[in-house]
Design a protein around this motif. Structure first.
Motif, PDB file in Angstrom:
ATOM      1  N   ARG A 160      36.986  15.267  74.147  1.00 35.26           N
ATOM      2  CA  ARG A 160      35.620  15.469  73.718  1.00 35.26           C
ATOM      3  C   ARG A 160      35.098  14.199  73.061  1.00 35.26           C
ATOM      4  O   ARG A 160      35.227  14.018  71.859  1.00 35.26           O
ATOM      5  N   HIS A 161      34.494  13.349  73.845  1.00 33.72           N
ATOM      6  CA  HIS A 161      34.119  12.035  73.336  1.00 33.72           C
ATOM      7  C   HIS A 161      32.650  11.967  72.947  1.00 33.72           C
ATOM      8  O   HIS A 161      32.133  10.892  72.672  1.00 33.72           O
ATOM      9  N   SER A 162      31.980  13.087  72.923  1.00 30.82           N
ATOM     10  CA  SER A 162      30.530  13.072  72.735  1.00 30.82           C
ATOM     11  C   SER A 162      30.121  12.612  71.336  1.00 30.82           C
ATOM     12  O   SER A 162      28.949  12.509  71.045  1.00 30.82           O
ATOM     13  N   ILE A 163      31.091  12.333  70.512  1.00 28.72           N
ATOM     14  CA  ILE A 163      30.787  12.034  69.121  1.00 28.72           C
ATOM     15  C   ILE A 163      30.448  10.566  68.891  1.00 28.72           C
ATOM     16  O   ILE A 163      29.776  10.210  67.940  1.00 28.72           O
ATOM     17  N   THR A 164      30.907   9.705  69.751  1.00 24.76           N
ATOM     18  CA  THR A 164      30.777   8.282  69.489  1.00 24.76           C
ATOM     19  C   THR A 164      29.869   7.605  70.505  1.00 24.76           C
ATOM     20  O   THR A 164      29.613   8.145  71.575  1.00 24.76           O
ATOM     21  N   PRO A 165      29.398   6.414  70.170  1.00 30.46           N
ATOM     22  CA  PRO A 165      28.730   5.598  71.179  1.00 30.46           C
ATOM     23  C   PRO A 165      29.648   5.446  72.391  1.00 30.46           C
ATOM     24  O   PRO A 165      30.869   5.473  72.267  1.00 30.46           O
ATOM     25  N   ARG A 167      36.936   0.357  65.864  1.00 30.42           N
ATOM     26  CA  ARG A 167      36.134   1.516  66.274  1.00 30.42           C
ATOM     27  C   ARG A 167      37.037   2.643  66.753  1.00 30.42           C
ATOM     28  O   ARG A 167      36.741   3.811  66.562  1.00 30.42           O
ATOM     29  N   LYS A 168      38.133   2.294  67.379  1.00 36.29           N
ATOM     30  CA  LYS A 168      39.045   3.327  67.873  1.00 36.29           C
ATOM     31  C   LYS A 168      39.621   4.132  66.714  1.00 36.29           C
ATOM     32  O   LYS A 168      39.626   5.355  66.726  1.00 36.29           O
ATOM     33  N   HIS A 206      37.143  12.205  63.767  1.00 33.72           N
ATOM     34  CA  HIS A 206      37.568  13.476  64.356  1.00 33.72           C
ATOM     35  C   HIS A 206      38.382  14.303  63.365  1.00 33.72           C
ATOM     36  O   HIS A 206      38.216  15.522  63.259  1.00 33.72           O
ATOM     37  N   ILE A 233      42.404  18.333  66.547  1.00 32.26           N
ATOM     38  CA  ILE A 233      42.935  17.374  67.515  1.00 32.26           C
ATOM     39  C   ILE A 233      43.695  18.080  68.621  1.00 32.26           C
ATOM     40  O   ILE A 233      43.679  17.670  69.788  1.00 32.26           O
ATOM     41  N   PHE A 278      36.981   6.282  65.202  1.00 35.79           N
ATOM     42  CA  PHE A 278      36.744   7.445  66.055  1.00 35.79           C
ATOM     43  C   PHE A 278      37.722   8.565  65.735  1.00 35.79           C
ATOM     44  O   PHE A 278      37.322   9.709  65.520  1.00 35.79           O
ATOM     45  N   TRP A 279      38.992   8.252  65.660  1.00 31.62           N
ATOM     46  CA  TRP A 279      39.986   9.300  65.417  1.00 31.62           C
ATOM     47  C   TRP A 279      39.880   9.850  63.999  1.00 31.62           C
ATOM     48  O   TRP A 279      39.969  11.052  63.769  1.00 31.62           O
ATOM     49  N   MET A 337      25.645  12.871  65.309  1.00 28.62           N
ATOM     50  CA  MET A 337      27.015  12.376  65.258  1.00 28.62           C
ATOM     51  C   MET A 337      27.058  10.872  65.506  1.00 28.62           C
ATOM     52  O   MET A 337      27.799  10.140  64.850  1.00 28.62           O
ATOM     53  N   VAL A 338      26.286  10.442  66.476  1.00 29.66           N
ATOM     54  CA  VAL A 338      26.243   9.013  66.779  1.00 29.66           C
ATOM     55  C   VAL A 338      25.727   8.236  65.573  1.00 29.66           C
ATOM     56  O   VAL A 338      26.262   7.183  65.209  1.00 29.66           O
ATOM     57  N   PHE A 363      28.435   8.094  62.959  1.00 31.63           N
ATOM     58  CA  PHE A 363      29.459   7.118  63.339  1.00 31.63           C
ATOM     59  C   PHE A 363      28.994   5.702  63.038  1.00 31.63           C
ATOM     60  O   PHE A 363      29.736   4.891  62.460  1.00 31.63           O
ATOM     61  N   SER A 402      25.162  15.893  68.981  1.00 31.48           N
ATOM     62  CA  SER A 402      25.632  14.551  69.314  1.00 31.48           C
ATOM     63  C   SER A 402      24.691  13.445  68.831  1.00 31.48           C
ATOM     64  O   SER A 402      25.184  12.380  68.441  1.00 31.48           O
ATOM     65  N   ASP A 405      30.624   3.115  74.263  1.00 32.49           N
ATOM     66  CA  ASP A 405      31.431   1.945  74.601  1.00 32.49           C
ATOM     67  C   ASP A 405      32.721   1.829  73.806  1.00 32.49           C
ATOM     68  O   ASP A 405      33.368   0.800  73.810  1.00 32.49           O
ATOM     69  N   VAL A 406      33.099   2.895  73.107  1.00 30.72           N
ATOM     70  CA  VAL A 406      34.326   2.824  72.326  1.00 30.72           C
ATOM     71  C   VAL A 406      35.490   3.363  73.151  1.00 30.72           C
ATOM     72  O   VAL A 406      35.438   4.487  73.635  1.00 30.72           O
ATOM     73  N   SER A 407      36.513   2.560  73.294  1.00 35.51           N
ATOM     74  CA  SER A 407      37.713   3.045  73.976  1.00 35.51           C
ATOM     75  C   SER A 407      38.541   3.854  72.993  1.00 35.51           C
ATOM     76  O   SER A 407      38.805   3.416  71.873  1.00 35.51           O
ATOM     77  N   VAL A 408      38.921   5.044  73.388  1.00 36.23           N
ATOM     78  CA  VAL A 408      39.556   5.924  72.419  1.00 36.23           C
ATOM     79  C   VAL A 408      40.939   6.397  72.849  1.00 36.23           C
ATOM     80  O   VAL A 408      41.544   7.220  72.177  1.00 36.23           O
ATOM     81  N   GLU A 409      41.423   5.884  73.974  1.00 40.01           N
ATOM     82  CA  GLU A 409      42.731   6.339  74.426  1.00 40.01           C
ATOM     83  C   GLU A 409      43.815   5.922  73.430  1.00 40.01           C
ATOM     84  O   GLU A 409      43.746   4.851  72.827  1.00 40.01           O
ATOM     85  N   MET A 423      26.891  21.114  71.001  1.00 41.94           N
ATOM     86  CA  MET A 423      27.028  19.675  71.199  1.00 41.94           C
ATOM     87  C   MET A 423      25.700  19.018  71.564  1.00 41.94           C
ATOM     88  O   MET A 423      25.407  17.912  71.124  1.00 41.94           O
TER      89      MET A 423
END
Lengths: 211, 211
Positions: free
Chosen positions: B178-183, A155-156, A163, B172, A159-160, A139-140, A143, A136, B185-189, A132
């Motif tokens: 593992r959020h290291s992939i995105t900038p 963006r959400k 993934h 998944i 992101f998925w 990856m950024v 993205f 990373s 400030d992205v909410s991913v919940e 990682m």
DNA sequence: GAGTGATTTAAACGACTGTTTGAAATCTGT
DNA sequence: ACAGATTTCAAACAGTCGTTTAAATCACTC
């Protein structure tokens, strides 16, 4: 000047064995026996088993990521020069093509590809953290480029979906020969070039799906 | 009747630790300490570490596969009764929904989901062989159902696309956080129900892409 | 060709692994 | 409450692990 030979013999053997059995299940004794060097050579040349694993990863990951990055930046600047946004498919291709090419080419890198496939899957541990740390940044950038190619996507969601794409890719990198999923009479052999296109067809459609 | 308590305490602890650190990196001493039972209890109740892993997997995999199978057969017979073919999305859903539901529900199964995520990624070894032995029958049925839903696709292409889908899914299942992939400030919940739909959007589009 | 630094070697270190043992403790059915 | 089976327990087993040591060997300069 036997030192370089020894170091590379160890790296080659370690790459193969780590890829085949995983980090914990591979002993230094197995590695040094396969490399036909003395057991202490690992600690002499690399310092520790952890450091050996890092060296195995970096040897190939660094040039691979440089290639991916230069291709991605070429696509981005070409789009900018044309006053358009890059397509999803060509952005994806910069990431996928160098990887799958490595999968096929000379047998040496083949082990590495399986290895980083596993790195993405290993429980949070050494391999994952090394991997990682070096992945990373790119990856950024990936993205961000996909954000430009897919302005309609939140963006959400992106992101998925990214993934999902990474999951597909690492899965394919892991298993060359796991055919237990299909009825026995399906021929599944695929040239690297075909595989790239099949993968891009699937992943582009997934990323561009209606939200 | 303390035996059942002991067995289940061991299974619970083993499930969590295997999921967190992998099979080889988890010692029986760590498991029995976490379960607050004697070291010898594992060999007394299960016979060996290998057999313990099999028991951990089977405890949840068997009911999960029964659920998937019954839902799949419901979809198939409903389509047949209507004189049509099932849709890609509803076939996929029978496989995906029970799995992702398990991912969310009570914390206990959460560990299991990560565990089989890893099982799909571990180098050819014990976990993989146990897992495949119990998964390949339902995989064949899933493949056949998708063949019916996607008559325009060659079997070879379907084989690879199904592999991509399985790769996404297992990825998944492995990584919750593992959020290291995105900038940053992205909410991913995402709620489980949303995640299922996001996954089905992506995967259905990928499977149905033009060939 | 002696001397210096880098490399290789065999052997051992302590720590940890999965498994086994036999006695002690606990539970079960009468 | 007793006898008999089941379960727990501390201790030890043989083996493997990553790492370290100190002597032996090598490559090379002066």
């Amino acid at each position: 000047m036997c030192q370089i030979d020894t170091k590379e013999k160890i790296l080659d053997a370690a790459e193969l064995l780590f890829a085949a059995h995983g980090y914990h299940a591979t002993s230094l004794r197995a590695i040094t026996a396969s490399a036909e060097v003395n057991l202490a050579a690992v600690n002499y040349h690399f310092g520790s088993k952890d450091a050996l694993m890092e060296a195995v990863l970096l040897r190939r990951l660094e040039p691979l990521n440089k290639l991916r990055l230069s291709q991605l930046e070429a696509v981005l600047s070409r789009a900018e020069a044309a006053g358009t946004v890059p397509t999803t498919r060509e952005v994806l291709r910069t990431f996928v093509e160098p990887t799958f090419r490595l999968r096929q080419k000379g047998s040496d890198a083949e082990g590495f590809i399986r290895l980083i496939g596993h790195a993405l899957a290993e429980p949070q541990g050494l391999v994952m953290s090394i991997f990682m740390r070096h992945m990373s940044p790119i990856m950024v950038k990936l993205f961000t480029a996909l954000e430009r190619a897919l302005p309609g996507l939140s963006r959400k969601t992106l992101f998925w979906r990214l993934h999902f794409a990474i999951g597909s890719m690492s899965h394919i990198m892991r298993c060359h020969d796991r055919h237990s999923i299909t009825p026995a009479d399906v021929s599944v052999e695929l040239e690297t070039e075909e595989l790239i296109e099949v993968f891009l067809d699937y992943t582009t459609a997934g990323l561009e799906a209606a939200q």
